[in-house]
Each structure stands twice: as C-alpha cells, then as structure tokens.
Design a protein around this motif. Structure first.
Motif, PDB file in Angstrom:
ATOM      1  N   GLY A 125      -0.094  55.021  26.273  1.00 27.36           N
ATOM      2  CA  GLY A 125      -0.627  53.692  26.537  1.00 27.36           C
ATOM      3  C   GLY A 125      -0.134  53.085  27.823  1.00 27.36           C
ATOM      4  N   GLU A 126       0.740  53.771  28.563  1.00 30.07           N
ATOM      5  CA  GLU A 126       1.256  53.276  29.839  1.00 30.07           C
ATOM      6  C   GLU A 126       0.652  54.051  31.000  1.00 30.07           C
ATOM      7  N   GLY A 127       0.540  53.376  32.137  1.00 34.35           N
ATOM      8  CA  GLY A 127       0.035  54.041  33.327  1.00 34.35           C
ATOM      9  C   GLY A 127       0.165  53.158  34.547  1.00 34.35           C
ATOM     10  N   LEU A 128      -0.466  53.576  35.635  1.00 31.11           N
ATOM     11  CA  LEU A 128      -0.456  52.837  36.893  1.00 31.11           C
ATOM     12  C   LEU A 128      -1.782  52.121  37.086  1.00 31.11           C
ATOM     13  N   LEU A 129      -1.728  50.961  37.762  1.00 32.52           N
ATOM     14  CA  LEU A 129      -2.935  50.228  38.130  1.00 32.52           C
ATOM     15  C   LEU A 129      -3.411  50.742  39.487  1.00 32.52           C
ATOM     16  N   VAL A 146       4.512  49.989  36.194  1.00 35.23           N
ATOM     17  CA  VAL A 146       3.912  50.716  35.075  1.00 35.23           C
ATOM     18  C   VAL A 146       3.520  49.690  34.016  1.00 35.23           C
ATOM     19  N   VAL A 147       2.270  49.750  33.555  1.00 37.13           N
ATOM     20  CA  VAL A 147       1.709  48.739  32.656  1.00 37.13           C
ATOM     21  C   VAL A 147       1.211  49.416  31.389  1.00 37.13           C
ATOM     22  N   ASP A 148       1.333  48.707  30.246  1.00 38.59           N
ATOM     23  CA  ASP A 148       0.789  49.244  29.004  1.00 38.59           C
ATOM     24  C   ASP A 148      -0.484  48.499  28.599  1.00 38.59           C
ATOM     25  N   GLN A 149      -1.061  48.855  27.443  1.00 40.66           N
ATOM     26  CA  GLN A 149      -2.328  48.277  27.003  1.00 40.66           C
ATOM     27  C   GLN A 149      -2.275  46.770  26.816  1.00 40.66           C
ATOM     28  N   ASN A 150      -1.083  46.234  26.539  1.00 37.15           N
ATOM     29  CA  ASN A 150      -0.935  44.804  26.288  1.00 37.15           C
ATOM     30  C   ASN A 150      -0.606  44.004  27.536  1.00 37.15           C
ATOM     31  N   GLY A 151      -0.487  44.679  28.672  1.00 34.83           N
ATOM     32  CA  GLY A 151      -0.154  43.997  29.912  1.00 34.83           C
ATOM     33  C   GLY A 151       1.329  43.900  30.195  1.00 34.83           C
ATOM     34  N   LEU A 152       2.176  44.392  29.269  1.00 38.80           N
ATOM     35  CA  LEU A 152       3.612  44.407  29.543  1.00 38.80           C
ATOM     36  C   LEU A 152       3.903  45.454  30.608  1.00 38.80           C
ATOM     37  N   TRP A 153       4.752  45.087  31.565  1.00 44.91           N
ATOM     38  CA  TRP A 153       5.000  46.008  32.664  1.00 44.91           C
ATOM     39  C   TRP A 153       6.485  46.171  32.916  1.00 44.91           C
ATOM     40  N   ALA A 161      -8.960  46.317  45.883  1.00 42.14           N
ATOM     41  CA  ALA A 161      -7.832  45.560  45.365  1.00 42.14           C
ATOM     42  C   ALA A 161      -8.266  44.526  44.333  1.00 42.14           C
ATOM     43  N   ARG A 162      -9.548  44.131  44.366  1.00 42.19           N
ATOM     44  CA  ARG A 162     -10.019  43.092  43.450  1.00 42.19           C
ATOM     45  C   ARG A 162     -10.088  43.561  42.000  1.00 42.19           C
ATOM     46  N   GLY A 163     -10.101  44.875  41.783  1.00 45.79           N
ATOM     47  CA  GLY A 163     -10.177  45.408  40.428  1.00 45.79           C
ATOM     48  C   GLY A 163      -9.463  46.741  40.322  1.00 45.79           C
ATOM     49  N   MET A 164      -8.371  46.775  39.539  1.00 41.72           N
ATOM     50  CA  MET A 164      -7.543  47.980  39.435  1.00 41.72           C
ATOM     51  C   MET A 164      -7.667  48.553  38.027  1.00 41.72           C
ATOM     52  N   PHE A 165      -7.969  49.837  37.928  1.00 44.63           N
ATOM     53  CA  PHE A 165      -8.066  50.530  36.647  1.00 44.63           C
ATOM     54  C   PHE A 165      -6.670  50.945  36.164  1.00 44.63           C
ATOM     55  N   LEU A 166      -6.485  50.950  34.845  1.00 46.37           N
ATOM     56  CA  LEU A 166      -5.225  51.394  34.264  1.00 46.37           C
ATOM     57  C   LEU A 166      -5.329  52.895  33.979  1.00 46.37           C
ATOM     58  N   VAL A 167      -4.716  53.692  34.871  1.00 42.64           N
ATOM     59  CA  VAL A 167      -4.789  55.152  34.794  1.00 42.64           C
ATOM     60  C   VAL A 167      -3.610  55.670  33.971  1.00 42.64           C
ATOM     61  N   HIS A 168      -3.916  56.422  32.932  1.00 41.75           N
ATOM     62  CA  HIS A 168      -2.911  56.874  31.970  1.00 41.75           C
ATOM     63  C   HIS A 168      -2.018  57.956  32.560  1.00 41.75           C
ATOM     64  N   SER A 169      -0.790  58.030  32.057  1.00 44.49           N
ATOM     65  CA  SER A 169       0.119  59.103  32.468  1.00 44.49           C
ATOM     66  C   SER A 169      -0.272  60.397  31.758  1.00 44.49           C
TER      67      SER A 169
END
Length: 429
Positions: free
Chosen positions: A273-277, A335-342, A282-290
């Motif tokens: 559930g964690e990854g990089l934005l 590094v960000v998770d599904q809930n936005g915690l980084w 820059a206006r929209g960053m995808f959460l890419v999984h590890s």
C-alpha cells in the motif's frame, strides 16, 4: 525510555502553562501509554562546573519536569514524540528556538534568564553542578558525563533517582553508547536526553536503534542548527502532514514503445500500500506501488519502486518535486500509503535502463482534471488503488490495468520552478 512505533507522528514539542497543568494531573496508567513531550531553550554558562563537579549521591526523588507533559495518544498504540532543550548564550538562537515552539531555557546564571524573560515568554532551568533546577530550586534532572564504558554501564533505570537524565558523551563514540541506553531504558518511564553540539549529532541520538533517545539538549551558538533540527522533525511528522489523495478513473492505457525508465531503490523497506508519487505533470501525481508483493516469477523487492521514465516528476520533502533523473544516492523522497500518511526515506541507488513503456491516463472523479504517467510495461509495476479489493489487493499491475479502473492521485499546483510550486500561467500537455 518509552516503547515506540516505527515512524514519527504528532508534534515535536509542547510547552507553556497549559502543558504544565496537564502534566501535573496525569495518572500512572497514562504514563505507561503515552509519550513525553517537551521543548526548551538553554544557556552555555557553567560548562566548567558541568564537567568538574563531583557526582553527589541523590536521595530525593523529584517529579517529572513540568514542561514534560504526559499525554494520552489518540491512536491505539503509542506515538513517538521527542524532547528538545536548547543550551545557548546567543540571543538569535534563542529567538529562532522560541519561534519554533521550544521555549524552555537552560541557564548557568539568573542574570541572562532575567534579561531574556523580559523579551520572550520562557521557562528557565538552571545548571547547578551535575543537577538541573527549576525556578523554585527543585531538582528536575541529573547530568551524567560519560567518557568510558564503565561509566556508561552505570546508566541504568534502577540507578536513576530523577525522572529526567541528561547525558554528555565525551569523545568520539556516540552511536553505540546511545544504542545501549535506548536498549536499557526500553519500556521504562524515565526520560533520557543527550547533549548535542549540532543538528546532525542530534539526529544520531534521535534515531539510535530506530526508537532513539527521548530527546536532546541542543548546545549550539548557530541558529542554523535550530532551523535544521526543526526541519528534521517536520519531515517526519506524518500525522501533521497527511496528504490528501483523490480518486481518478483510468481513461486510457496504451503501449508506446521504448524509453529510459528509473528504478528507485531506497534504504528502507516499504509496506503493502506504500509507494512514490510520480507523474508526467506536477499537477497530478500517481501513487506508484513498490515491488513489495510476492510473485511467481521473481522475488519481491520491497525497497524498490519502478517509478517511470527520466522526465517524470517525483515528490520530495518540503512540498517540492524533482525529476526522476535527478535522484541519486543520499537524496530523500516521500513515501505515501493509501491513506495519505507519508514518511521520508533515503535513496540508496538509482538505476536507469531502457525498457518498454506504457502510457496511462486518468480523469479525476470529483473534478475535470486529467493526468498521465508513463510506466514500464511489466507485471511488477503497479498503481495503488483507493480501496482493497475482494482479495485484499492494494494495487493493480499496469499489465492488468484497464479503462474504468480506479487509482489514487495527488492534486497539486502545476507551475514549478526548480521543484518549488509557484503561481503563474502554465499549459502542460
């Protein structure tokens, strides 16, 4: 030393009259289930008596320093908070510390205390030999000078007669002694701080055995050390800095050919559930999984994110972006998770290789924004989803991605100058 979780949450200091009053009313059960918080500023006077006064036997057990507040954690498990005292004779250092919420001063004499109290609201403490006293001459902390292994062995919870202990490590050995103290005090209610001569040294003490000491006495004459230490706390303050993520629906998936893609290998393990934005804009960053998920054909690599091509943006600390091509060993990323915690992690290695790419476009569910990202066309590359699927899935591999699938994106300002968000007209397409 109180038990702590992995990660840094909450504010790095609380102080003042409110903190003192609450600290006096806390009960024993709260002490076991909460983390100590305090902040302070100090004076460099009396260094000589600090090192030369004999350690006299202490029989009086003092209550915890009023500015160290025991507070109940909002979460089910304890959250780590740290104590910071600053020891200085420099008024600029004092001002910088007070502005950042550290308002308890450590003095060698009352003259400087009275002078500074006339210009700032402070909580003064005073050094008397190897003891630290409050304004009422009550003992609030003991000082222990450590210059040998035998002296270090004496620093044990059963030997501490005051709740607060300040340790001054002499010589070059700091990391291993600090780790030994963290291990010895784990699960205990005593507060152990270490004298630090700069912000880098303070970070070493705060990270010993991951949990770190309870705090530091920052003995500096340069205000930059105050600024750097506060920035360090802010970068690791997950709860305070939770990011807002937005649902987006995939509108296009297209194989596009070859490109130079970047694998970012970090110095820490990522969880499902964690990854990089990452994003093309820059206006929209995808959460890419590890690559932490097990597969049938290749072992998991939970330290790696196959992030995208060299031109893509990636989120880094300070609400900034960097090009993936600019990352290198020693840089920090978010590094960000599904809930936005980084949390902030360190880059250990970056690999750039030519690989087949796939273009993914997605439209924001609650707005009109459209975002895009290029990723390597491989089963180990995935985008994080808003909700766990029926099988507990946290991400969708790009090879299985189809129009209509939902993914998570981070909306932010589009205009950037050297990674810093600015206000200007810009068109990206």
């Amino acid at each position: 030393m109180r038990a702590a979780q992995r990660g840094w949450r909450g504010s790095d200091g609380e102080h003042g009259e409110e903190g003192e009053n609450k600290g006096k009313t806390v009960n024993t059960q709260q002490r076991r289930n909460s983390m100590a918080v305090s902040s302070s500023v100090g004076s460099a006077k009396a260094l000589a008596c600090f090192r030369t006064s004999p350690l006299a036997p202490r029989r009086t057990v003092c209550s915890r320093l009023p500015s160290i507040k025991m507070c109940a954690s909002p979460a089910a498990s304890a959250e780590l908070k740290k104590t910071v005292w600053v020891w200085t004779e420099n008024r600029q250092v004092m001002t910088a510390a007070v502005e950042r919420g550290w308002s308890t001063f450590l003095f060698g004499s009352k003259e400087l205390s009275e002078d500074w109290s006339s210009t700032a609201r402070i909580h003064p403490l005073f050094i008397d030999g190897l003891e630290i006293l409050d304004e009422g001459n009550q003992k609030v902390a003991a000082i222990s000078v450590i210059s040998s292994p035998s002296e270090l062995q004496l620093i044990q919870p059963e030997n501490m007669e005051l709740q607060n202990t300040v340790i001054d490590f002499q010589g070059d050995w700091q990391v291993i002694p600090a780790e030994n103290i963290v291990a010895a005090f784990q699960g205990c209610t005593g507060t152990v701080l270490a004298v630090s001569k700069n912000s880098t040294e303070a970070q070493v003490f705060l990270e010993a055995l991951e949990q770190g000491l309870d705090g530091v006495v920052l003995k500096v004459e340069d205000m930059d050390d105050i600024i750097k230490l506060k920035d360090y706390f802010d970068r690791r303050n997950e709860a305070k800095s939770q990011l807002q993520l937005t649902k987006a629906t995939v509108s296009k998936v297209e194989v596009v050919g070859m490109g130079d893609r970047v694998c970012v290998d970090l110095c820490s393990i990522m969880r499902p559930g964690e990854g990089l934005l990452v994003g093309s804009y820059a206006r929209g960053m995808f959460l890419v999984h590890s690559e932490c998920l097990e597969t049938s054909y290749i072992a998991s690599r939970p330290f790696r994110v196959n992030a995208g091509p060299v031109h893509a943006y990636v989120t880094v600390p300070g609400d900034k972006t960097s090009y993936l091509s600019e990352l290198r060993s020693g840089r920090e990323v978010i590094v960000v998770d599904q809930n936005g915690l980084w949390r902030t992690l360190i880059v250990g290695r970056v690999k750039i290789e030519s690989r087949p790419l796939i273009l993914v476009e997605a439209k924001e569910n609650s707005g009109s924004g459209t975002y895009s990202i290029f990723l390597q066309n491989a089963e180990t590359v995935a985008l994080i989803t808003p909700d766990r699927g029926s099988g507990g899935r946290t991400a969708i591999p790009v090879t299985s991605l189809k129009v209509g699938d939902e993914v998570l994106v981070r909306k932010q300002g589009a205009a950037r100058h050297t990674g810093i968000e600015i206000q200007e007209f810009i068109v990206e397409k």
